[in-house]
Design a protein around this motif. Structure first.
Motif, short mmCIF file in Angstrom:
data_model
loop_
_atom_site.label_atom_id
_atom_site.label_comp_id
_atom_site.label_asym_id
_atom_site.label_seq_id
_atom_site.Cartn_x
_atom_site.Cartn_y
_atom_site.Cartn_z
N LEU A 1 0.83 -1.21 0.00
CA LEU A 1 0.00 0.00 0.00
C LEU A 1 0.87 1.26 0.00
CD1 LEU A 1 -2.88 1.15 0.16
CD2 LEU A 1 -2.66 1.07 2.66
N ASP A 2 1.96 1.22 0.76
CA ASP A 2 2.87 2.37 0.81
C ASP A 2 3.57 2.54 -0.54
OD1 ASP A 2 3.41 4.36 2.67
OD2 ASP A 2 5.44 3.61 3.00
N PHE A 3 4.00 1.40 -1.13
CA PHE A 3 4.62 1.45 -2.45
C PHE A 3 3.67 2.07 -3.47
CE2 PHE A 3 7.91 -2.21 -1.89
CZ PHE A 3 8.76 -1.31 -1.24
N LYS A 4 2.41 1.67 -3.41
CA LYS A 4 1.42 2.18 -4.35
C LYS A 4 1.22 3.69 -4.19
CE LYS A 4 -3.39 1.63 -5.81
NZ LYS A 4 -4.69 0.97 -5.53
N LEU B 1 4.17 5.36 -5.61
CA LEU B 1 4.14 5.24 -7.06
C LEU B 1 3.22 6.31 -7.67
CD1 LEU B 1 4.93 3.60 -9.61
CD2 LEU B 1 2.85 2.24 -9.24
N GLU B 2 2.06 6.48 -7.08
CA GLU B 2 1.12 7.49 -7.58
C GLU B 2 1.69 8.90 -7.44
OE1 GLU B 2 -2.34 6.77 -5.29
OE2 GLU B 2 -2.99 5.02 -6.46
N ALA B 3 2.35 9.13 -6.33
CA ALA B 3 2.92 10.46 -6.09
C ALA B 3 4.03 10.77 -7.10
CB ALA B 3 3.45 10.57 -4.68
N LYS B 4 4.90 9.75 -7.34
CA LYS B 4 6.00 9.97 -8.28
C LYS B 4 5.49 10.06 -9.72
CE LYS B 4 9.97 8.32 -5.67
NZ LYS B 4 11.19 7.50 -5.67
N ARG C 1 10.28 -2.68 -6.89
CA ARG C 1 11.46 -2.83 -7.73
C ARG C 1 11.13 -2.79 -9.21
NH1 ARG C 1 16.38 -4.40 -6.66
NH2 ARG C 1 15.81 -5.00 -4.55
N ASP C 2 9.99 -3.32 -9.62
CA ASP C 2 9.65 -3.37 -11.04
C ASP C 2 9.47 -1.98 -11.65
OD1 ASP C 2 9.75 -6.09 -10.90
OD2 ASP C 2 7.58 -6.36 -10.66
N HIS C 3 8.99 -1.03 -10.85
CA HIS C 3 8.73 0.32 -11.37
C HIS C 3 9.88 1.29 -11.09
CE1 HIS C 3 4.58 -1.28 -11.17
NE2 HIS C 3 4.36 -0.46 -12.20
#
Length: 673
Positions: A298-301, A304-307, A345-347
């Motif tokens: 959830l934190d990664f997501k 990801l949205e912020a970046k 890692r994938d993104h």
């Protein structure tokens, strides 16, 4: 493009590459930290090993005494600043010396990692052309800047106007010293107080004090923030060792992240190492602690949205028309990017590539924009040099009169307006060209002032001459010596015309006085002549009758003696009738003409006839009625004598060429002539 421009361009390109490399380095460190963590066993990194990765340690932190020494100007006496955690009060001496005033403020600047470091700042923070400002305007601008603008943003402005103000003040003082010495003074006795210099001395002292206080306070704030962030990193290290519920640990982790974001800037030279260390421990927390995978994902997501949002914002910046606004937004985006946590890692690598490429594209657009500005600056510089050459080639020595100077002033003003219209250029040669241009203007104005100074002196001399004529005319205006005064009035009127210009402020006044005095006299003369003419008309009527009698008289050729006697009687009768009005003076000429005819009629001796007629003519001229007629007669007689003498000289010259017999008819004819 000259070497200075090449150096400037190379420095700008190096700084741009360095910024991109810093972004690459930051992302690379982030990835390396995660990869290293994957290869390690859980919690295998000790607190001591973690500390070795931290670039900012107690050992290399700047010491407070070093900070104090850095912000203390070497040329100013200040109070000692105690080594205390609170911001120390910086005190500058109330009065700066002239030497201190001539020096640039050397307060050491302190920079944070959030300062907008822009290699093109000199283009976007355009300096006014302070060389065009007068002394009072420069002082007023300095006061306005210190009052209304951030003290850390106005250094270039203050230094530029300080340089131009002191240059003008020093030139003013040198001019006064020169006058003092030329007036017989001794240089060591010279004292010239300049209130403007004293006023600016206080303004510059206030400026230095504010700068020192600002940077001292900023240094203390940055050190405090650095200490806080180092403490946050230490807490992150401890998190991986805690044995508590994952929920509580994750809440504490989020709280530390928020505190990091809320903490202000740190010293710029500590920023990169501090940021890498922080992200290393953030990644270490994600990789090493046994947390709920759903919470981590959830934190990664969220990251990801912020970046992704920041990447899209960066890509759209290429559409922004204002390069300045776009670059400021890019700096803001970079700060936010640093405060966002990692993604999966994938993104990670693809996102970084997109962000890095978008940044490079904007830098490229910006570099092209400023390359065009540099090219335009070179073109404008050539224009300035053209006007400089026009001023150099101006023929000041050929300006000899007022009209020539007026035309020259208009031409120089046109050159100056064109030069000034090009504005101040961000080019190494700009100030040099302006100084040269200003010196040429100074030479022109000096020559102009000297010319009009001489003109003023001449006008004052002319004023004195005309005032003397005014006073003489006013003295004579009520005279009743009509003949002598009339001649004198005519003389001073003619002299007035030969005198040149006088000061414009006096011209009308003295002319009115002079014209008034002359008109007063000649009006009186006209009235006097008018009353006399009425009396002389009686004489004119009588002479008309006498003229008619002379015309009717028929002299007897065979009685020449009586005829001459009667003609002489007519002459005496004519004289006894007195003068006639000036406007009727033609009757005298008519009488003489009729008299000549009567003498010819009696065929008397030619010499005697001429003598009688000449005597009559002279008596007519010398009766005081017509002085000009007598003068004309004298001139005509002289002319006849001169022509006769020339003819005699020529005949005598001709005689010298004859060598024939004295009885030669041609020689006799020349002798007779």
């Amino acid at each position: 493009m000259d070497s200075s421009q090449d150096d400037l361009k190379n420095k700008e390109e190096m700084k741009k590459d360095e910024e991109i490399q810093n972004l690459d380095s930051s992302q690379s460190t982030e990835d390396n930290a995660v990869n290293a963590a994957n290869d390690s066993t859980e919690k295998s990194t000790s607190k001591e090993e973690m500390a070795e990765n931290t670039s900012v340690t107690e050992e290399n932190k700047p010491k407070e005494t070093e900070v104090q020494e850095a912000i203390t100007p070497s040329s100013t006496v200040v109070e000692e600043i105690p080594a205390a955690p609170e911001a120390a009060e910086v005190t500058v001496s109330e009065a700066l010396t002239d030497e201190e005033l001539e020096k640039e403020d050397d307060t050491k600047e302190v920079h944070s990692d959030e300062d907008d470091h822009d290699e093109h700042e000199h283009h976007e923070l355009e300096l006014p052309d302070y060389a065009e400002y007068e002394k009072d305007a420069l002082i007023a601008e300095a006061e306005r800047l210190i009052k209304n603008e951030p003290i850390q943003k106005i250094k270039n402005h203050i230094e530029s106007l300080r340089k131009h103000l002191l240059k003008q003040l020093n030139e003013e003082r040198q001019a006064k010293l020169k006058e003092f010495i030329e007036g017989g003074g001794v240089e060591m006795d010279f004292e010239y107080i300049q209130p403007r210099r004293e006023k600016f001395r206080n303004i510059f002292s206030e400026y230095r004090t504010k700068r020192q206080k600002h940077y001292q306070a900023l240094q203390d704030e940055l050190e405090s923030n650095l200490k806080t962030k180092l403490e946050i990193i230490e807490h992150l290290k401890v998190l991986v060792t805690k044995d508590e519920s994952i929920g509580d640990t994750f809440k504490e982790f989020n709280a530390l992240q928020q505190e990091w974001r809320n903490t202000g800037p740190v010293p710029r030279n500590e920023s990169d190492g501090l940021w890498r260390t922080y992200h290393h421990h953030v990644e270490n927390f994600y990789e090493y602690i046994k947390i709920n995978k759903e919470l981590r994902d959830l934190d990664f997501k969220k990251n990801l949205e912020a970046k992704e949002a920041l990447i899209q914002r960066t890509e759209k910046l290429l559409e922004v028309q204002s390069i300045k606004d776009a670059f400021k937004q890019l700096q803001d985006i970079h700060k936010k990017w640093k405060n966002i946590g990692p993604v999966d890692r994938d993104h990670r690598e693809p996102m970084w590539e997109r962000f890095s490429q978008a940044t490079k594209n904007l830098h490229q657009k910006r570099e092209e924009y400023y390359a065009n500005l540099r090219e335009k600056s070179e073109e404008l510089l050539l224009e300035k040099k053209k006007y400089l050459e026009e001023l150099k080639n101006f023929d000041i020595k050929g300006l000899k009169n007022h009209r020539a100077w007026q035309d020259a002033i208009k031409a120089v003003d046109k050159i100056r307006e064109n030069f000034k219209g090009l504005g101040r250029l961000n080019h190494p040669e700009n100030d040099k060209i302006w100084d040269e241009f200003r010196n040429l203007l100074h030479e022109f104005n000096h020559a102009k002032n000297q010319f009009y100074k001489n003109i003023k002196k001449e006008h004052n001399e002319n004023l004195a001459k005309k005032m003397a004529l005014v006073e003489l005319a006013e003295k004579l205006k009520d005279s009743e010596d009509w003949s002598a005064t009339t001649n004198e009035m005519k003389r001073i009127q003619a002299q007035w015309k030969t005198i040149g210009h006088v000061p414009k402020s006096e011209s009308d006044k003295i002319w009115k006085r002079f014209r008034g005095a002359c008109n007063h006299f000649f009006d009186r003369l006209t009235e006097n002549n008018k009353s006399k003419d009425e009396e002389l008309m009686v004489n004119f009527t009588a002479k008309q009758a006498e003229l008619e009698k002379l015309k009717a008289y028929e002299p007897k050729k065979d009685d020449q003696k009586n005829s001459v006697k009667e003609l002489k009687a007519a002459i005496n009768t004519w004289k006894g009738l007195g003068r006639v009005p000036r406007s009727k003076a033609g009757i005298e000429t008519e009488f003489s003409k009729v008299l000549d005819e009567k003498f010819k009629a009696i065929d008397m001796d030619r010499k005697e006839s001429v003598r009688i007629r000449f005597e009559n003519k002279m008596e007519t001229m010398t009766d005081g009625q017509d002085d000009r007629a007598l003068a004309n007669e004298k001139h005509e007689i002289r002319r006849q004598i001169e022509e006769s003498q020339k003819e005699i000289d020529q005949l005598e010259t001709n005689l010298s060429f004859f060598s024939s017999s004295p009885n030669s008819p041609l020689l006799k004819d020349v002798h007779n002539n």
